[in-house]
Design a protein around this motif. Structure first.
Motif, mmCIF file in Angstrom:
data_model
loop_
_atom_site.group_PDB
_atom_site.id
_atom_site.type_symbol
_atom_site.label_atom_id
_atom_site.label_comp_id
_atom_site.label_asym_id
_atom_site.label_seq_id
_atom_site.Cartn_x
_atom_site.Cartn_y
_atom_site.Cartn_z
ATOM 1 N N SER A 42 0.832 -1.198 0.000
ATOM 2 C CA SER A 42 0.000 0.000 0.000
ATOM 3 C C SER A 42 0.868 1.250 0.000
ATOM 4 O O SER A 42 1.969 1.260 0.571
ATOM 5 N N ALA A 43 0.371 2.310 -0.628
ATOM 6 C CA ALA A 43 1.103 3.567 -0.667
ATOM 7 C C ALA A 43 1.307 4.156 0.726
ATOM 8 O O ALA A 43 2.404 4.634 1.042
ATOM 9 N N PRO A 44 0.300 4.150 1.617
ATOM 10 C CA PRO A 44 0.531 4.688 2.968
ATOM 11 C C PRO A 44 1.613 3.928 3.728
ATOM 12 O O PRO A 44 2.441 4.533 4.418
ATOM 13 N N THR A 45 1.619 2.589 3.609
ATOM 14 C CA THR A 45 2.626 1.801 4.329
ATOM 15 C C THR A 45 4.025 2.098 3.800
ATOM 16 O O THR A 45 4.973 2.303 4.571
ATOM 17 N N LEU A 46 4.170 2.155 2.468
ATOM 18 C CA LEU A 46 5.467 2.465 1.884
ATOM 19 C C LEU A 46 5.877 3.892 2.217
ATOM 20 O O LEU A 46 7.057 4.175 2.460
ATOM 21 N N GLY A 47 4.897 4.808 2.243
ATOM 22 C CA GLY A 47 5.205 6.196 2.597
ATOM 23 C C GLY A 47 5.767 6.293 4.001
ATOM 24 O O GLY A 47 6.704 7.055 4.261
ATOM 25 N N THR A 48 5.219 5.506 4.921
ATOM 26 C CA THR A 48 5.731 5.487 6.293
ATOM 27 C C THR A 48 7.170 5.004 6.329
ATOM 28 O O THR A 48 8.006 5.538 7.069
ATOM 29 N N ALA A 54 1.829 9.574 1.425
ATOM 30 C CA ALA A 54 1.495 8.547 0.428
ATOM 31 C C ALA A 54 1.472 9.110 -0.984
ATOM 32 O O ALA A 54 1.612 8.358 -1.954
ATOM 33 N N THR A 55 1.339 10.428 -1.132
ATOM 34 C CA THR A 55 1.185 11.022 -2.467
ATOM 35 C C THR A 55 2.368 10.764 -3.392
ATOM 36 O O THR A 55 2.180 10.274 -4.511
ATOM 37 N N PRO A 56 3.616 11.066 -2.990
ATOM 38 C CA PRO A 56 4.730 10.785 -3.905
ATOM 39 C C PRO A 56 4.910 9.297 -4.174
ATOM 40 O O PRO A 56 5.408 8.911 -5.233
ATOM 41 N N VAL A 57 4.489 8.458 -3.219
ATOM 42 C CA VAL A 57 4.574 7.011 -3.438
ATOM 43 C C VAL A 57 3.595 6.599 -4.529
ATOM 44 O O VAL A 57 3.936 5.830 -5.433
#
Length: 228
Positions: A42-48, A54-57
């Motif tokens: 997920s983008a939020p998990t990778l962003g963390t 999460a946006t740039p991810v």
């Protein structure tokens, strides 16, 4: 949903070209196998993990979707693609139809004063391999081949070749790097320039054909190259 930490991903500070930085890190994780085929991210998990929103991810993931590395799963995230052998063989077939004859045709078009720059591009590929930097290797390899193709003066051809090359470099890079065989492939770029500089169009075409077949065969772990 996959949430396990990925060793190669470190928090990034916000700066210019954040999307490109995230995309490069994600490519490296896919190529190295840290992001596993079939796993969902997920983008939020990778962003963390990156220390960013999460946006740039999500933006970076769109680049990887276009490159065929991942596929979006609605309301879940992104899944690393498992590229079928048949698809890789078909893509290699198309590359063989396009790249070797184009290299043959551009041999008389490369001015002598351009060879120092082309040699630098070829050496950057070798340097990246020796530095165990797979992302740098991919960038350098792409830049070298597109620089040669550009002498044909066909922008659409360059776009097609760029896309095809992105789709055939997802398999087995890490084992090749660890075995030393990737450096052997990297040095072939200097051999290709030797032939181009000598005006040997037929030899350059033949080497380009062997290069594509060898790389496909090695990455697939095959003893023989795929039929074109």
């Amino acid at each position: 949903m996959e949430t396990a930490p990925i060793a190669g991903l470190q928090p990034l500070t916000k700066r210019e070209r954040l999307r490109e930085m995230v995309a490069d890190a994600l490519r490296a994780a896919v190529i190295s196998g840290e992001m596993r085929p079939g796993a969902v991210y997920s983008a939020p998990t990778l962003g963390t993990m990156f220390g960013v929103s999460a946006t740039p991810v999500r933006e970076a993931m769109l680049d990887l979707v276009r490159e065929g590395m991942v596929e979006p799963l609605p309301n879940k995230g992104y899944q690393v693609r498992t590229v079928p052998e048949e698809e890789l063989d078909q893509t290699t077939h198309i590359r063989l139809l396009l790249e070797p004859p184009t290299v043959r045709d551009i041999v008389p078009l490369v001015p002598p004063e351009d060879f120092p720059r082309l040699r630098e591009l070829a050496e950057a590929i070798v340097t990246a391999v020796r530095g165990n930097d797979l992302v740098a290797y991919i960038h350098a390899d792409r830049e070298f081949h597109l620089a040669l193709i550009a002498y044909a003066g066909n922008h659409q051809l360059s776009l097609i070749v760029s896309d095809l090359r992105a789709r055939t470099r997802l398999l087995g890079l890490t084992p090749l790097l660890e075995s030393g065989r990737l450096e052997e492939s990297a040095r072939e770029h200097h051999e290709l320039l030797d032939l181009v500089e000598a005006g040997d169009a037929v030899g350059a075409q033949a080497l380009m054909e062997r290069h594509i077949r060898h790389v496909r065969g090695k990455w697939a772990g095959k003893g023989t190259s795929p039929k074109a």
